[in-house]
Every structure is written in structure tokens, then in C-alpha cells.
Design a protein around this motif. Structure first.
Motif, PDB file in Angstrom:
ATOM      1  N   ARG A 191     -16.053   6.107 -35.354  1.00 15.32           N
ATOM      2  CA  ARG A 191     -16.338   5.688 -33.870  1.00 15.32           C
ATOM      3  C   ARG A 191     -14.464   5.578 -33.416  1.00 15.32           C
ATOM      4  O   ARG A 191     -14.016   4.518 -34.572  1.00 15.32           O
ATOM      5  CB  ARG A 191     -17.270   4.743 -33.673  1.00 15.32           C
ATOM      6  CG  ARG A 191     -17.586   4.877 -32.960  1.00 15.32           C
ATOM      7  CD  ARG A 191     -19.002   3.896 -31.908  1.00 15.32           C
ATOM      8  NE  ARG A 191     -20.207   4.755 -32.637  1.00 15.32           N
ATOM      9  CZ  ARG A 191     -21.344   4.336 -32.305  1.00 15.32           C
ATOM     10  NH1 ARG A 191     -21.200   2.802 -31.743  1.00 15.32           N
ATOM     11  NH2 ARG A 191     -22.535   4.910 -33.282  1.00 15.32           N
ATOM     12  N   SER A 194     -23.814  -4.471 -27.224  1.00 16.23           N
ATOM     13  CA  SER A 194     -24.924  -3.424 -27.312  1.00 16.23           C
ATOM     14  C   SER A 194     -23.885  -2.123 -26.879  1.00 16.23           C
ATOM     15  O   SER A 194     -23.353  -2.022 -26.712  1.00 16.23           O
ATOM     16  CB  SER A 194     -25.721  -3.813 -25.980  1.00 16.23           C
ATOM     17  OG  SER A 194     -26.103  -5.423 -25.818  1.00 16.23           O
ATOM     18  N   TRP A 195     -24.824  -1.160 -27.350  1.00 16.69           N
ATOM     19  CA  TRP A 195     -24.512   0.270 -27.689  1.00 16.69           C
ATOM     20  C   TRP A 195     -25.518   1.378 -26.681  1.00 16.69           C
ATOM     21  O   TRP A 195     -26.215   0.717 -27.313  1.00 16.69           O
ATOM     22  CB  TRP A 195     -23.975   0.807 -29.370  1.00 16.69           C
ATOM     23  CG  TRP A 195     -22.608   0.274 -29.961  1.00 16.69           C
ATOM     24  CD1 TRP A 195     -23.205  -0.915 -30.928  1.00 16.69           C
ATOM     25  CD2 TRP A 195     -21.820   0.485 -29.576  1.00 16.69           C
ATOM     26  NE1 TRP A 195     -21.786  -1.269 -31.162  1.00 16.69           N
ATOM     27  CE2 TRP A 195     -20.865   0.240 -31.207  1.00 16.69           C
ATOM     28  CE3 TRP A 195     -21.244   1.732 -28.700  1.00 16.69           C
ATOM     29  CZ2 TRP A 195     -19.556  -0.312 -31.006  1.00 16.69           C
ATOM     30  CZ3 TRP A 195     -19.952   1.354 -29.243  1.00 16.69           C
ATOM     31  CH2 TRP A 195     -19.451   0.487 -30.060  1.00 16.69           C
ATOM     32  N   CYS A 252     -22.644   5.426 -17.597  1.00 18.55           N
ATOM     33  CA  CYS A 252     -23.438   4.835 -18.211  1.00 18.55           C
ATOM     34  C   CYS A 252     -23.823   3.111 -17.695  1.00 18.55           C
ATOM     35  O   CYS A 252     -23.790   2.219 -16.867  1.00 18.55           O
ATOM     36  CB  CYS A 252     -22.629   4.358 -19.591  1.00 18.55           C
ATOM     37  SG  CYS A 252     -23.222   2.818 -20.468  1.00 18.55           S
ATOM     38  N   TRP A 300     -15.445   2.487 -23.575  1.00 17.13           N
ATOM     39  CA  TRP A 300     -16.119   3.715 -23.855  1.00 17.13           C
ATOM     40  C   TRP A 300     -14.850   3.524 -25.002  1.00 17.13           C
ATOM     41  O   TRP A 300     -14.184   4.233 -25.534  1.00 17.13           O
ATOM     42  CB  TRP A 300     -15.997   4.179 -23.681  1.00 17.13           C
ATOM     43  CG  TRP A 300     -16.956   4.466 -21.653  1.00 17.13           C
ATOM     44  CD1 TRP A 300     -15.804   4.165 -20.671  1.00 17.13           C
ATOM     45  CD2 TRP A 300     -17.560   5.650 -21.861  1.00 17.13           C
ATOM     46  NE1 TRP A 300     -17.488   4.960 -19.416  1.00 17.13           N
ATOM     47  CE2 TRP A 300     -18.018   5.247 -20.566  1.00 17.13           C
ATOM     48  CE3 TRP A 300     -18.505   6.052 -22.356  1.00 17.13           C
ATOM     49  CZ2 TRP A 300     -19.681   5.745 -18.794  1.00 17.13           C
ATOM     50  CZ3 TRP A 300     -20.186   6.541 -21.778  1.00 17.13           C
ATOM     51  CH2 TRP A 300     -20.340   6.948 -20.655  1.00 17.13           C
ATOM     52  N   ILE A 322     -18.941  -5.536 -30.037  1.00 17.97           N
ATOM     53  CA  ILE A 322     -20.039  -4.898 -29.077  1.00 17.97           C
ATOM     54  C   ILE A 322     -21.158  -5.349 -28.807  1.00 17.97           C
ATOM     55  O   ILE A 322     -21.717  -5.304 -30.637  1.00 17.97           O
ATOM     56  CB  ILE A 322     -19.304  -3.602 -28.798  1.00 17.97           C
ATOM     57  CG1 ILE A 322     -18.425  -3.206 -29.092  1.00 17.97           C
ATOM     58  CG2 ILE A 322     -20.372  -3.085 -28.221  1.00 17.97           C
ATOM     59  CD1 ILE A 322     -18.040  -3.218 -27.258  1.00 17.97           C
ATOM     60  N   TYR A 379     -19.743   6.760 -26.242  1.00 20.50           N
ATOM     61  CA  TYR A 379     -20.349   6.029 -26.390  1.00 20.50           C
ATOM     62  C   TYR A 379     -20.303   4.567 -25.536  1.00 20.50           C
ATOM     63  O   TYR A 379     -19.249   4.539 -25.606  1.00 20.50           O
ATOM     64  CB  TYR A 379     -20.938   5.080 -27.613  1.00 20.50           C
ATOM     65  CG  TYR A 379     -21.571   5.626 -28.931  1.00 20.50           C
ATOM     66  CD1 TYR A 379     -20.874   6.637 -29.507  1.00 20.50           C
ATOM     67  CD2 TYR A 379     -22.739   5.845 -29.044  1.00 20.50           C
ATOM     68  CE1 TYR A 379     -21.350   7.402 -30.728  1.00 20.50           C
ATOM     69  CE2 TYR A 379     -23.760   6.497 -30.040  1.00 20.50           C
ATOM     70  CZ  TYR A 379     -22.943   7.419 -31.341  1.00 20.50           C
ATOM     71  OH  TYR A 379     -22.804   7.996 -31.900  1.00 20.50           O
ATOM     72  N   CYS A 380     -21.217   4.233 -24.717  1.00 19.03           N
ATOM     73  CA  CYS A 380     -20.355   2.794 -23.925  1.00 19.03           C
ATOM     74  C   CYS A 380     -20.640   1.747 -24.430  1.00 19.03           C
ATOM     75  O   CYS A 380     -21.936   1.706 -25.322  1.00 19.03           O
ATOM     76  CB  CYS A 380     -21.323   3.122 -22.881  1.00 19.03           C
ATOM     77  SG  CYS A 380     -22.914   2.710 -22.535  1.00 19.03           S
ATOM     78  N   GLY A 381     -20.277   0.296 -24.508  1.00 21.03           N
ATOM     79  CA  GLY A 381     -20.703  -0.499 -25.386  1.00 21.03           C
ATOM     80  C   GLY A 381     -20.315  -1.176 -24.882  1.00 21.03           C
ATOM     81  O   GLY A 381     -18.872  -1.931 -22.828  1.00 21.03           O
TER      82      GLY A 381
END
Length: 121
Positions: A45, A110-111, A22, A36, A108, A95-97
Motif C-alpha cells: 500500500r 482508521s481505514w 470517503c 488517500w 493511520i 483506501y482512505c485513512g
């Protein structure tokens, strides 16, 4: 605003490995804890792993402990997720955040867009 771009997903057989990356843009990456997460079809999620801004104190959801490793390289603005001994139940979009406060999914800020991981049996 930090923008995040994940890569490294794919199709792998059970027992195999993948390394997710990421890459972040913006100056705040190196001062931010990162995480993650994953979302399987029809499910919410969920948290997978997180690491603090120094690259220390990683922690994991119980289902991946001993198999996944989170790490980061602040010089490259990148956070990684090494996934070993993959199982079919690991199949999901990953997804990373970026955390802006506590280690809560609600914090979080930003995704990324996500990367698909599919594990065949």
C-alpha cells in the motif's frame, strides 16, 4: 472510532476521470487530517494524497501531481479524490485513512474497506 466508507471506483479508459468519495462517521472527522492510499496487486500500500483538517495544505505523491486533487467537506464528513488523466498504472484498490498523529502511514487510525479503480489502456 471513526468508520470510513469509500465509493466512486470503477473501470475507466486511460485519459478518463473518476471521483472517489470517503464518508466518515464519528465526531472526530472534522478535526483530523485525511489521506488517500492505494494498493496494486502484488505491491505494498502506498500514499497518494493527504489534506489537513481545515482542507488546506494538500500534498501528493509525485506520480499523481497535476492529475489528482484531494479535497474535503467537513459539513458532509466527506473527503474526495478527483482523478483526471488516469493511466493504467493508477489501477489499484484505493483506501482512505484518518491520521491520528503525523503524516505517516503508521499513524493511520482508521481505514476504509477500499474501492477498486481499474484503468484500461
Amino acid at each position: 472510532q471513526v468508520q470510513l466508507v469509500e465509493s466512486g471506483g470503477g473501470l475507466v479508459q486511460a485519459g478518463g476521470s473518476l471521483r472517489l468519495s470517503c464518508v466518515a462517521s464519528g465526531r472526530t472527522f472534522s478535526s483530523s487530517a485525511m489521506g488517500w492510499f492505494r494498493q496494486a496487486p502484488g505491491k505494498e500500500r502506498e500514499f497518494v494524497a493527504a489534506i489537513d483538517w481545515r482542507g488546506r495544505s494538500p500534498f501528493y505523491v509525485d506520480s499523481v501531481k497535476g492529475r489528482f486533487t484531494i479535497s474535503r467537506d467537513n459539513d458532509k464528513n466527506t473527503v474526495y479524490l478527483q482523478m483526471n488523466n488516469l493511466k493504467p498504472e493508477d489501477t489499484a484498490v484505493y483506501y482512505c485513512g484518518r491520521y491520528s498523529g503525523s503524516y505517516s502511514m503508521g499513524d493511520i487510525s482508521s481505514w476504509g474497506q477500499g474501492t477498486q479503480v481499474t484503468v484500461s489502456s
